[in-house]
Design an enzyme around this catalytic site. Sequence first.
Site, mmCIF file in Angstrom:
data_model
loop_
_atom_site.group_PDB
_atom_site.id
_atom_site.type_symbol
_atom_site.label_atom_id
_atom_site.label_comp_id
_atom_site.label_asym_id
_atom_site.label_seq_id
_atom_site.Cartn_x
_atom_site.Cartn_y
_atom_site.Cartn_z
ATOM 1 N N ALA A 409 46.762 38.964 43.344
ATOM 2 C CA ALA A 409 45.793 39.835 42.686
ATOM 3 C C ALA A 409 45.198 39.192 41.434
ATOM 4 O O ALA A 409 45.923 38.636 40.612
ATOM 5 C CB ALA A 409 46.459 41.156 42.319
ATOM 6 N N ASP A 411 43.771 40.840 38.627
ATOM 7 C CA ASP A 411 43.663 42.234 38.201
ATOM 8 C C ASP A 411 42.493 42.497 37.262
ATOM 9 O O ASP A 411 42.042 43.636 37.149
ATOM 10 C CB ASP A 411 44.973 42.678 37.550
ATOM 11 C CG ASP A 411 46.071 42.905 38.580
ATOM 12 O OD1 ASP A 411 45.728 43.132 39.744
ATOM 13 O OD2 ASP A 411 47.256 42.840 38.222
ATOM 14 N N GLU A 414 39.009 41.118 39.906
ATOM 15 C CA GLU A 414 38.831 41.856 41.148
ATOM 16 C C GLU A 414 38.822 43.360 40.936
ATOM 17 O O GLU A 414 38.389 44.108 41.804
ATOM 18 C CB GLU A 414 39.956 41.518 42.132
ATOM 19 C CG GLU A 414 39.910 40.112 42.682
ATOM 20 C CD GLU A 414 41.053 39.835 43.649
ATOM 21 O OE1 GLU A 414 40.929 38.885 44.433
ATOM 22 O OE2 GLU A 414 42.054 40.579 43.622
ATOM 23 N N ASN A 420 40.883 50.614 34.231
ATOM 24 C CA ASN A 420 42.131 51.269 34.611
ATOM 25 C C ASN A 420 42.977 51.669 33.409
ATOM 26 O O ASN A 420 44.178 51.894 33.542
ATOM 27 C CB ASN A 420 42.929 50.335 35.522
ATOM 28 C CG ASN A 420 42.284 50.167 36.884
ATOM 29 O OD1 ASN A 420 42.322 51.067 37.718
ATOM 30 N ND2 ASN A 420 41.654 49.027 37.110
ATOM 31 N N ALA A 493 47.461 49.524 40.422
ATOM 32 C CA ALA A 493 48.325 49.844 41.568
ATOM 33 C C ALA A 493 49.720 50.218 41.076
ATOM 34 O O ALA A 493 49.905 51.226 40.403
ATOM 35 C CB ALA A 493 48.349 48.698 42.573
ATOM 36 N N TYR A 495 51.810 48.380 39.039
ATOM 37 C CA TYR A 495 52.236 47.812 37.756
ATOM 38 C C TYR A 495 51.480 48.423 36.587
ATOM 39 O O TYR A 495 50.310 48.791 36.703
ATOM 40 C CB TYR A 495 52.005 46.297 37.743
ATOM 41 C CG TYR A 495 53.254 45.472 37.936
ATOM 42 C CD1 TYR A 495 54.175 45.291 36.913
ATOM 43 C CD2 TYR A 495 53.512 44.846 39.149
ATOM 44 C CE1 TYR A 495 55.318 44.529 37.090
ATOM 45 C CE2 TYR A 495 54.652 44.070 39.347
ATOM 46 C CZ TYR A 495 55.543 43.917 38.306
ATOM 47 O OH TYR A 495 56.670 43.158 38.481
ATOM 48 N N GLU A 496 52.173 48.482 35.439
ATOM 49 C CA GLU A 496 51.556 48.839 34.162
ATOM 50 C C GLU A 496 51.579 47.620 33.245
ATOM 51 O O GLU A 496 52.565 46.873 33.226
ATOM 52 C CB GLU A 496 52.302 49.987 33.480
ATOM 53 C CG GLU A 496 51.760 51.362 33.785
ATOM 54 C CD GLU A 496 52.064 51.812 35.204
ATOM 55 O OE1 GLU A 496 51.335 52.661 35.724
ATOM 56 O OE2 GLU A 496 53.031 51.298 35.807
ATOM 57 N N HIS A 545 57.812 36.785 42.352
ATOM 58 C CA HIS A 545 56.395 36.652 42.028
ATOM 59 C C HIS A 545 56.239 36.194 40.588
ATOM 60 O O HIS A 545 57.220 36.109 39.837
ATOM 61 C CB HIS A 545 55.650 37.969 42.260
ATOM 62 C CG HIS A 545 56.210 39.128 41.488
ATOM 63 N ND1 HIS A 545 57.320 39.832 41.892
ATOM 64 C CD2 HIS A 545 55.821 39.697 40.312
ATOM 65 C CE1 HIS A 545 57.583 40.794 41.018
ATOM 66 N NE2 HIS A 545 56.694 40.729 40.052
#
Length: 775
Positions: A409, A411, A414, A420, A493, A495-496, A545
């Site tokens: 991603a 973030d 994209e 967000n 999604a 994760y914060e 990851h």
Amino acid sequence: MATTTKKTTPSPSTESWVPGDGSESIIRREAASAAVPDWSGEDQQRKKDSPVVALIRPEPSSNAATKGIQITTRAQTSHPLDPLSAAEISVAVATVRAAGATPEVRDSMRFVEVVLLEPDKHVVALADAYFFPPFQPSLLPRTKGGPTIPSKLPPRRARLVVYNKKSNETSIWIVELTQVHATTRGGHHRGKVISSTVVPDVQPPMDAAEYAECEAVVKDYPPFRDAMKKRGIEDMDLVMVDPWCVGYHSEADAPSHRLAKPLIFCRTESDCPLENGYARPVEGIHVLVDMQNMVVIEFEDRKLVPLPPADPLRNYTPGETRGGVDRSDVKPLQIVQPEGPSFRVRGRYVEWQKWNFRVGFTPREGLVIHSVAYVDGSRGRRPIAHRLSFVEMVVPYGDPNDPHYRKNAFDAGEDGLGKNAHSLKKGCDCLGYIKYFNAHLTNFTGGVETIENCVCLHEEDHGVLWKHQDWRTGLAEVRRSRRLSVSFICTVANYEYGFYWHFYQDGKIEAEVKLTGILSLGALQPGESRKYGTTIAPGLYAPVHQHFFVARMDMAVDSKPGEANNQVVEVNVRVEEPGKDNVHSNAFYAEETLLRSELEAMRDCDPLSARHWIVRNTRTVNRSGQLTGYKLVPGSNCLPLAGPEAKFLRRAAFLKHNLWVTPYARGEDFPGGEFPNQNPRVGEGLASWVKNNRSVEENDIVLWYVFGITHVPRLEDWPVMPVEHIGFMLQPHGFFNCSPAVDVPPNACEMDTKENDVKDNVVAKPTSVGLLSKI
């Protein structure tokens, strides 16, 4: 917008004015000895397009002082760096929509991003010098020709990224905002289209409206419903569809189609409305969605993997909803500032402990810090950075199995960090005396949405700043550290991410990212385990990851806007070779290397040599005759754990080095290019720009610092991932003649405060029982 009113004052130097309150701005007497740089480039065209930049040349007057004149101009209600207001966004959208050639084109317009087109640096300098307090005429160079001062600042401009849903085209529009206040009175918009350009072969970021529509399309697709029935799920309300961008792995992912490859999760029959649906990933289903036409174009039920069983620990809600209880032994902790905060805020301009800067915000980057400076006694306002922000983040996963190998991603590029962002809650996200800033953003159809309390500004106690006790006298001096924190938090999604800029009393600036939220998981067959992750519950594992962040720092160490007087020096600590200069084998020293060009300045961290980098001003010295500077001190860091042919590195070539240095160039804003979504071009952005190998030996310097963390999940990261911290520090290095910490006043230390003393909580047991009675 407030109407303009006259305001008189006996002395411009004592004028107190809040941007946007309708007051007149005053150009002070120092104006006579300053000149505005010539309009150039884009601003030259702006001068031709608009009459409002007509120049005022003061005429001789009997009332004018011999050293200068006093000029009063019309109020400027928006600083050139203020984010677009809701009214300005509405005007920009209406202007672009009205310019559509046909009703079909207008109806197909989707507004991905509407942001302020930030003006050239000399326009910002002009605004700060004469139009917005505290007035700073010293920002502009002095010339012999006398003052040349515009009666107004150039009109603000908006930059719009527009996606045409019918033609699958992306275009960039520049709109000049002339009379935005008309829209608030119900009048016609007064925007002017300056340019419109179709950008070929790109896909803009995805939008929340598309995500919601994609979820509905997948859940209504009959083969998908049949596949879920095989897994025992008939209630589609339990199903969660997270659309992920496809990235770019082959020509099948080309931007000629707007694509998403969703990940599927499923909640249980739980009555908990906040049940953690990420605890039950659905494996084996391949879905590809055409996001332009909102249809499923590929579907395959490849492998039936049982849903992970319901786990009593899966939820992150209060204890009783998980069949347990929460801790009850925590007493209240209050942060109290009875006299209010020490910072001052005027509009978006912040002053605190000799620091001053402006707070900005964009849908892509989120929080932006502009015009950072420090007021240093007789030396006055000393610039440090023009602009600070987090411009990209990449999260590559290390599991080669489907679908996890595609989880790479971007973030910011994209999706959008600012889009967000949360509305922050006092007492939860921030403590103490808080100043909040709102953010205005466009939605996909062009409406304006406001995220209230989006950015948090507050002070924090940060332990001991410095202390020394004289062992001879027993006298001690101690100062507590306080910092000013500016932050925002967003959810992408599962994760914060919390992004923070901390300003300290000793001149340090700290950039910090806090990672938390929920792990992105995979399902396992009974008895199966994965080499590339951690089993955290029956049938459930968390892939390894990495998280990478890119901070873009447009530096200005002791430099006025437009000056190119900065350079970057790398410092490595070396061990002295054995010999006559190191007879005791204990010698080491700091070795400096000037980074002269972009290719020389592609550097990696090296903790073994305590490597760091210093941005120095080539024209300003301290009391020791050394060049003044600020150093970048890395924190913990890493590089991508991937082979050179890894597909995600095509788009994220900037991850290959921790430090990049470029000369400032307008339009070079994002390390992977503006449109990383489905980008087929290898190394676009930083990796391409530096091939020009431009000089950075004495220039207007931009630092790109890439820092990351490798996450090997633990069992304790489930069901919630406790906050992890990562970041770096900007520290003064020869910038001040002595430590600013020496001026920090002492706190009133509490001596013998019995009410605050905590006694031992051990309860004495009777000695007549147990072993004690037998001794």
